[in-house]
Write a protein that holds these residues in place. Structure first.
Motif, mmCIF file in Angstrom:
data_model
loop_
_atom_site.group_PDB
_atom_site.id
_atom_site.type_symbol
_atom_site.label_atom_id
_atom_site.label_comp_id
_atom_site.label_asym_id
_atom_site.label_seq_id
_atom_site.Cartn_x
_atom_site.Cartn_y
_atom_site.Cartn_z
ATOM 1 N N SER A 172 32.645 21.275 56.416
ATOM 2 C CA SER A 172 31.626 20.233 56.343
ATOM 3 C C SER A 172 30.231 20.830 56.416
ATOM 4 C CB SER A 172 31.824 19.217 57.477
ATOM 5 O OG SER A 172 31.474 19.772 58.725
ATOM 6 N N VAL A 173 30.047 21.910 57.197
ATOM 7 C CA VAL A 173 28.751 22.578 57.259
ATOM 8 C C VAL A 173 28.396 23.178 55.909
ATOM 9 C CG1 VAL A 173 27.484 24.491 58.271
ATOM 10 C CG2 VAL A 173 28.875 23.027 59.715
ATOM 11 N N GLU A 174 29.354 23.848 55.295
ATOM 12 C CA GLU A 174 29.097 24.423 53.977
ATOM 13 C C GLU A 174 28.737 23.327 52.989
ATOM 14 O OE1 GLU A 174 32.227 28.135 54.555
ATOM 15 O OE2 GLU A 174 32.766 26.416 53.320
ATOM 16 N N GLY A 175 29.422 22.183 53.075
ATOM 17 C CA GLY A 175 29.120 21.071 52.175
ATOM 18 C C GLY A 175 27.745 20.511 52.417
ATOM 19 N N LEU A 176 27.327 20.475 53.678
ATOM 20 C CA LEU A 176 26.011 19.936 53.998
ATOM 21 C C LEU A 176 24.899 20.809 53.437
ATOM 22 C CD1 LEU A 176 24.256 17.897 55.421
ATOM 23 C CD2 LEU A 176 24.419 19.293 57.476
ATOM 24 N N ASN A 182 20.893 20.293 47.064
ATOM 25 C CA ASN A 182 20.879 19.456 45.867
ATOM 26 C C ASN A 182 19.892 18.304 46.001
ATOM 27 O OD1 ASN A 182 22.861 21.075 44.766
ATOM 28 N ND2 ASN A 182 24.536 19.698 45.289
ATOM 29 N N PHE A 183 19.873 17.704 47.206
ATOM 30 C CA PHE A 183 18.965 16.575 47.420
ATOM 31 C C PHE A 183 17.513 17.037 47.329
ATOM 32 C CE2 PHE A 183 16.642 13.635 50.251
ATOM 33 C CZ PHE A 183 16.899 12.463 49.562
ATOM 34 N N ALA A 184 17.228 18.183 47.911
ATOM 35 C CA ALA A 184 15.866 18.718 47.854
ATOM 36 C C ALA A 184 15.447 18.946 46.409
ATOM 37 C CB ALA A 184 15.788 20.014 48.653
ATOM 38 N N ASP A 185 16.345 19.497 45.608
ATOM 39 C CA ASP A 185 16.033 19.735 44.197
ATOM 40 C C ASP A 185 15.812 18.421 43.455
ATOM 41 O OD1 ASP A 185 16.260 22.430 44.651
ATOM 42 O OD2 ASP A 185 18.317 22.562 43.902
ATOM 43 N N GLN A 186 16.685 17.449 43.749
ATOM 44 C CA GLN A 186 16.617 16.167 43.037
ATOM 45 C C GLN A 186 15.318 15.423 43.323
ATOM 46 O OE1 GLN A 186 19.887 13.574 43.983
ATOM 47 N NE2 GLN A 186 19.024 11.815 42.901
ATOM 48 N N LEU A 187 14.892 15.465 44.595
ATOM 49 C CA LEU A 187 13.693 14.714 44.993
ATOM 50 C C LEU A 187 12.439 15.565 45.009
ATOM 51 C CD1 LEU A 187 13.761 11.676 45.743
ATOM 52 C CD2 LEU A 187 15.993 12.777 45.795
ATOM 53 N N ASN A 188 12.609 16.844 44.704
ATOM 54 C CA ASN A 188 11.472 17.757 44.679
ATOM 55 C C ASN A 188 10.780 17.828 46.031
ATOM 56 O OD1 ASN A 188 9.770 19.645 43.459
ATOM 57 N ND2 ASN A 188 8.276 18.067 42.898
ATOM 58 N N ILE A 189 11.570 17.960 47.092
ATOM 59 C CA ILE A 189 11.039 18.129 48.439
ATOM 60 C C ILE A 189 11.718 19.335 49.078
ATOM 61 C CG2 ILE A 189 10.551 15.672 48.764
ATOM 62 C CD1 ILE A 189 13.112 15.510 50.465
ATOM 63 N N ASP A 190 11.104 19.860 50.127
ATOM 64 C CA ASP A 190 11.735 20.928 50.901
ATOM 65 C C ASP A 190 12.508 20.308 52.065
ATOM 66 O OD1 ASP A 190 10.682 23.001 49.352
ATOM 67 O OD2 ASP A 190 8.798 22.977 50.477
ATOM 68 N N VAL A 191 13.747 20.759 52.254
ATOM 69 C CA VAL A 191 14.575 20.291 53.374
ATOM 70 C C VAL A 191 14.990 21.513 54.187
ATOM 71 C CG1 VAL A 191 16.679 19.096 54.089
ATOM 72 C CG2 VAL A 191 15.408 18.302 52.073
ATOM 73 N N GLY A 192 14.593 21.551 55.452
ATOM 74 C CA GLY A 192 14.946 22.677 56.305
ATOM 75 C C GLY A 192 16.076 22.330 57.263
ATOM 76 N N VAL A 193 16.730 23.360 57.777
ATOM 77 C CA VAL A 193 17.765 23.194 58.800
ATOM 78 C C VAL A 193 17.255 23.846 60.081
ATOM 79 C CG1 VAL A 193 20.131 23.694 59.496
ATOM 80 C CG2 VAL A 193 19.625 23.151 57.095
ATOM 81 N N LEU A 194 16.975 23.035 61.104
ATOM 82 C CA LEU A 194 16.444 23.561 62.361
ATOM 83 C C LEU A 194 17.503 24.325 63.142
ATOM 84 C CD1 LEU A 194 14.355 20.482 63.584
ATOM 85 C CD2 LEU A 194 13.509 22.531 62.433
ATOM 86 N N GLY A 195 18.757 23.936 62.983
ATOM 87 C CA GLY A 195 19.816 24.631 63.685
ATOM 88 C C GLY A 195 21.109 23.849 63.670
ATOM 89 N N ALA A 196 22.177 24.507 64.093
ATOM 90 C CA ALA A 196 23.486 23.875 64.231
ATOM 91 C C ALA A 196 23.872 23.862 65.706
ATOM 92 C CB ALA A 196 24.531 24.631 63.413
ATOM 93 N N VAL A 197 24.604 22.841 66.096
ATOM 94 C CA VAL A 197 25.007 22.694 67.500
ATOM 95 C C VAL A 197 26.524 22.565 67.575
ATOM 96 C CG1 VAL A 197 24.710 21.400 69.631
ATOM 97 C CG2 VAL A 197 22.816 21.532 67.991
#
Length: 289
Positions: A172-176, A182-197
């Motif tokens: 599920s992490v790999e899928g996320l 993909n979402f960032a590319d589609q909407l032309n925004i940057d999406v960061g990952v702060l961390g995993a818990v």
């Protein structure tokens, strides 16, 4: 303002419990926190924090009405407070959010206007001046690809990922990561990952191997705290308040879990460039009479 969405494609990984306790950990440090739960199903953040009284009242104002430009009052009137955290409670209209947004899109296009379905939560928050009033914004969408999730990501641009310590969880992490990209590319925004818990970890060899393969920062690894979290759901409160008010004695491993929530909050604040004015000693609680 630091804003992030707590999300995992896998259900049952403690996403909502993590959201509530991170929000309280931020607030304990003197930060103003707003949480936006977006799950159309019961058993959500509003239920956990005991602010879901109007969920089934069709006449009540709610976030969906604001997202489709049909509010029945100011945004501020939607907000409830629990455990020191402001919450915009979920409402049953969230089940039909996609249909409502689609109709708004059709009306706009009939008039020749542009309409971004995924930008409506951001518009509501911007118009309400949320960035000027709060230090932290946390969204808790459902664990499925949906307009709820996309509005949350568009509004926050950052992800925190609770991880189930299993090979299913790793998938599920790999899928996320792919979904966010993909979402960032589609909407032309940057999406960061702060961390995993990693959550519910029992320190087996398979789990240690899986945790080593996580590609994101893992500042804390939370053990199996089923009893603590079930107690929170029963009493409708955060783990901080549960240990303080509903445990007859302090258990060291539970106090350490509270300390982990505090340290996670400090880590994510640092990632977002936010300085907490009065961070407590991690896990410290005031004694009750």
């Amino acid at each position: 303002m630091l804003s992030y969405t707590v999300y995992s494609e896998a259900g049952g990984v403690g996403k909502t419990s993590l959201t509530a306790n991170l929000a309280v950990a931020h607030a304990r440090a003197g930060l103003d926190v707003l949480t936006i739960p977006l799950d159309p199903q019961d058993g959500d953040l509003s239920r956990l924090l005991g602010v879901d009284d109007d969920r089934a009242d069709s006449s009540s104002d709610n976030l969906v009405r604001h997202m489709v430009n049909s509010p029945r009052g100011p945004f501020e009137d939607l907000i409830c407070t629990a455990d020191g955290v402001d919450v915009v409670p979920e409402h049953n209209m969230l089940s039909d959010l996609s249909d409502h947004l689609s109709r708004e899109q059709d009306k706009a296009e009939d008039l020749g206007d542009a309409y971004n379905i995924y930008a409506q939560l951001q518009r509501v928050l911007r118009d309400a001046g949320v960035a000027d009033k709060y230090d932290i914004l946390i969204c808790d969408p459902p664990a499925t690809e949906s307009d709820h999730l996309y509005n949350a990501i568009y509004a926050t641009r950052n992800l925190v990922i609770p991880v189930e310590p299993s090979w299913k969880g790793q998938a599920s992490v790999e899928g996320l990561a792919e979904l966010a990209s993909n979402f960032a590319d589609q909407l032309n925004i940057d999406v960061g990952v702060l961390g995993a818990v990693p959550n519910g970890v029992k320190n087996t060899s398979d789990q240690r191997e899986m945790l080593d393969d996580i590609e994101f920062a893992t500042p804390e690894t939370i053990g199996d705290r089923t009893s603590l979290m079930e107690g929170c759901w029963k009493q409708q409160c955060s783990a901080f308040r549960y240990v303080q008010e509903h445990r007859d004695r302090r258990r060291d491993y539970e106090v350490e879990t509270l300390a982990q929530f505090d340290r996670l909050a400090r880590f994510f604040e640092a990632e977002g460039g936010v300085d907490a004015p009065s961070p407590p000693e991690p896990g410290a609680l005031e004694e009750t009479a």
